[in-house]
Design a protein around this motif. Structure first.
Motif, PDB file in Angstrom:
ATOM      1  N   HIS A 110      33.758   9.835  98.276  1.00 23.15           N
ATOM      2  CA  HIS A 110      33.431   8.512  97.747  1.00 23.15           C
ATOM      3  C   HIS A 110      32.502   8.673  96.551  1.00 23.15           C
ATOM      4  O   HIS A 110      31.726   9.625  96.484  1.00 23.15           O
ATOM      5  CB  HIS A 110      32.814   7.610  98.816  1.00 23.15           C
ATOM      6  CG  HIS A 110      31.502   8.098  99.333  1.00 23.15           C
ATOM      7  ND1 HIS A 110      31.401   9.075 100.300  1.00 23.15           N
ATOM      8  CD2 HIS A 110      30.233   7.773  99.003  1.00 23.15           C
ATOM      9  CE1 HIS A 110      30.118   9.309 100.544  1.00 23.15           C
ATOM     10  NE2 HIS A 110      29.388   8.543  99.769  1.00 23.15           N
ATOM     11  N   LEU A 111      32.622   7.775  95.630  1.00 23.54           N
ATOM     12  CA  LEU A 111      31.824   7.834  94.412  1.00 23.54           C
ATOM     13  C   LEU A 111      30.566   6.999  94.584  1.00 23.54           C
ATOM     14  O   LEU A 111      30.604   5.913  95.155  1.00 23.54           O
ATOM     15  CB  LEU A 111      32.622   7.305  93.220  1.00 23.54           C
ATOM     16  CG  LEU A 111      33.886   8.073  92.875  1.00 23.54           C
ATOM     17  CD1 LEU A 111      34.610   7.386  91.724  1.00 23.54           C
ATOM     18  CD2 LEU A 111      33.559   9.492  92.505  1.00 23.54           C
ATOM     19  N   ILE A 112      29.485   7.525  94.075  1.00 22.08           N
ATOM     20  CA  ILE A 112      28.230   6.788  94.077  1.00 22.08           C
ATOM     21  C   ILE A 112      27.909   6.471  92.624  1.00 22.08           C
ATOM     22  O   ILE A 112      27.705   7.368  91.810  1.00 22.08           O
ATOM     23  CB  ILE A 112      27.087   7.619  94.704  1.00 22.08           C
ATOM     24  CG1 ILE A 112      27.441   7.950  96.153  1.00 22.08           C
ATOM     25  CG2 ILE A 112      25.766   6.884  94.603  1.00 22.08           C
ATOM     26  CD1 ILE A 112      26.479   8.905  96.801  1.00 22.08           C
ATOM     27  N   HIS A 113      27.914   5.199  92.305  1.00 18.41           N
ATOM     28  CA  HIS A 113      27.615   4.788  90.942  1.00 18.41           C
ATOM     29  C   HIS A 113      26.103   4.729  90.774  1.00 18.41           C
ATOM     30  O   HIS A 113      25.402   4.061  91.534  1.00 18.41           O
ATOM     31  CB  HIS A 113      28.239   3.433  90.643  1.00 18.41           C
ATOM     32  CG  HIS A 113      29.733   3.486  90.677  1.00 18.41           C
ATOM     33  ND1 HIS A 113      30.484   4.011  89.657  1.00 18.41           N
ATOM     34  CD2 HIS A 113      30.616   3.115  91.638  1.00 18.41           C
ATOM     35  CE1 HIS A 113      31.754   3.949  89.963  1.00 18.41           C
ATOM     36  NE2 HIS A 113      31.873   3.415  91.170  1.00 18.41           N
ATOM     37  N   ARG A 114      25.637   5.437  89.791  1.00 17.11           N
ATOM     38  CA  ARG A 114      24.203   5.473  89.532  1.00 17.11           C
ATOM     39  C   ARG A 114      23.895   4.558  88.354  1.00 17.11           C
ATOM     40  O   ARG A 114      24.625   4.514  87.375  1.00 17.11           O
ATOM     41  CB  ARG A 114      23.756   6.889  89.210  1.00 17.11           C
ATOM     42  CG  ARG A 114      23.968   7.825  90.368  1.00 17.11           C
ATOM     43  CD  ARG A 114      23.477   9.182  90.024  1.00 17.11           C
ATOM     44  NE  ARG A 114      23.771  10.071  91.139  1.00 17.11           N
ATOM     45  CZ  ARG A 114      23.405  11.317  91.197  1.00 17.11           C
ATOM     46  NH1 ARG A 114      22.720  11.842  90.211  1.00 17.11           N
ATOM     47  NH2 ARG A 114      23.706  12.066  92.220  1.00 17.11           N
ATOM     48  N   ARG A 115      22.811   3.856  88.503  1.00 20.33           N
ATOM     49  CA  ARG A 115      22.388   3.000  87.399  1.00 20.33           C
ATOM     50  C   ARG A 115      21.531   3.813  86.445  1.00 20.33           C
ATOM     51  O   ARG A 115      20.706   4.632  86.870  1.00 20.33           O
ATOM     52  CB  ARG A 115      21.564   1.824  87.914  1.00 20.33           C
ATOM     53  CG  ARG A 115      22.381   0.901  88.792  1.00 20.33           C
ATOM     54  CD  ARG A 115      21.641  -0.339  89.125  1.00 20.33           C
ATOM     55  NE  ARG A 115      20.272  -0.038  89.565  1.00 20.33           N
ATOM     56  CZ  ARG A 115      19.354  -0.943  89.818  1.00 20.33           C
ATOM     57  NH1 ARG A 115      19.648  -2.209  89.683  1.00 20.33           N
ATOM     58  NH2 ARG A 115      18.159  -0.601  90.218  1.00 20.33           N
ATOM     59  N   ARG A 116      21.720   3.573  85.184  1.00 17.07           N
ATOM     60  CA  ARG A 116      20.898   4.236  84.181  1.00 17.07           C
ATOM     61  C   ARG A 116      19.606   3.450  84.012  1.00 17.07           C
ATOM     62  O   ARG A 116      19.612   2.215  84.047  1.00 17.07           O
ATOM     63  CB  ARG A 116      21.615   4.298  82.856  1.00 17.07           C
ATOM     64  CG  ARG A 116      22.819   5.186  82.873  1.00 17.07           C
ATOM     65  CD  ARG A 116      23.406   5.288  81.500  1.00 17.07           C
ATOM     66  NE  ARG A 116      24.568   6.152  81.544  1.00 17.07           N
ATOM     67  CZ  ARG A 116      25.288   6.444  80.495  1.00 17.07           C
ATOM     68  NH1 ARG A 116      24.968   5.956  79.324  1.00 17.07           N
ATOM     69  NH2 ARG A 116      26.322   7.237  80.609  1.00 17.07           N
ATOM     70  N   PRO A 117      18.534   4.166  83.821  1.00 18.77           N
ATOM     71  CA  PRO A 117      17.286   3.436  83.564  1.00 18.77           C
ATOM     72  C   PRO A 117      17.368   2.714  82.220  1.00 18.77           C
ATOM     73  O   PRO A 117      17.984   3.210  81.264  1.00 18.77           O
ATOM     74  CB  PRO A 117      16.222   4.525  83.546  1.00 18.77           C
ATOM     75  CG  PRO A 117      16.949   5.793  83.320  1.00 18.77           C
ATOM     76  CD  PRO A 117      18.352   5.593  83.837  1.00 18.77           C
ATOM     77  N   ASP A 118      16.785   1.541  82.156  1.00 20.42           N
ATOM     78  CA  ASP A 118      16.827   0.766  80.909  1.00 20.42           C
ATOM     79  C   ASP A 118      16.150   1.494  79.763  1.00 20.42           C
ATOM     80  O   ASP A 118      16.632   1.522  78.652  1.00 20.42           O
ATOM     81  CB  ASP A 118      16.186  -0.602  81.119  1.00 20.42           C
ATOM     82  CG  ASP A 118      16.995  -1.444  82.091  1.00 20.42           C
ATOM     83  OD1 ASP A 118      18.212  -1.194  82.204  1.00 20.42           O
ATOM     84  OD2 ASP A 118      16.412  -2.340  82.729  1.00 20.42           O
ATOM     85  N   GLU A 119      15.003   2.069  80.052  1.00 21.38           N
ATOM     86  CA  GLU A 119      14.276   2.804  79.037  1.00 21.38           C
ATOM     87  C   GLU A 119      13.773   4.106  79.631  1.00 21.38           C
ATOM     88  O   GLU A 119      13.372   4.157  80.778  1.00 21.38           O
ATOM     89  CB  GLU A 119      13.092   1.994  78.529  1.00 21.38           C
ATOM     90  CG  GLU A 119      13.479   0.735  77.806  1.00 21.38           C
ATOM     91  CD  GLU A 119      12.259  -0.018  77.325  1.00 21.38           C
ATOM     92  OE1 GLU A 119      11.170   0.568  77.296  1.00 21.38           O
ATOM     93  OE2 GLU A 119      12.414  -1.188  76.977  1.00 21.38           O
TER      94      GLU A 119
END
Length: 80
Positions: free
Chosen positions: A70-79
């Protein structure tokens, strides 16, 4: 020697890149399991026994659709 192409692995993963990544992760896990087995019982490692390469086992399982992932989508930090 059996040949499994990345295109064959892509049938179940959707892309060649993802198929190869899933197979590589599986091969690492299989290697760790095998290493633990040998540490527990050193007599399991028979040098005369021909074994299939772990990468071949892993990519064949991906090709045959036997690899669960299964894929885990990671959020990118805004800054940064």
């Amino acid at each position: 020697m059996r040949v499994v192409t990345p295109g064959q692995a892509a049938r179940h993963t959707g892309s060649k890149y993802l198929g190869v990544l899933v197979a590589a992760k599986m091969a690492r896990n299989l290697n760790e399991l095998r290493r633990n087995e040998l540490l527990e019982d050193p007599t399991l490692g028979n040098p005369d026994e021909v074994r299939e390469k772990l990468t071949t086992i892993a990519i064949e399982q991906v090709r045959d659709g036997k690899a669960a992932y299964h894929l885990i989508h990671r959020r990118r930090p805004d800054e940064l």
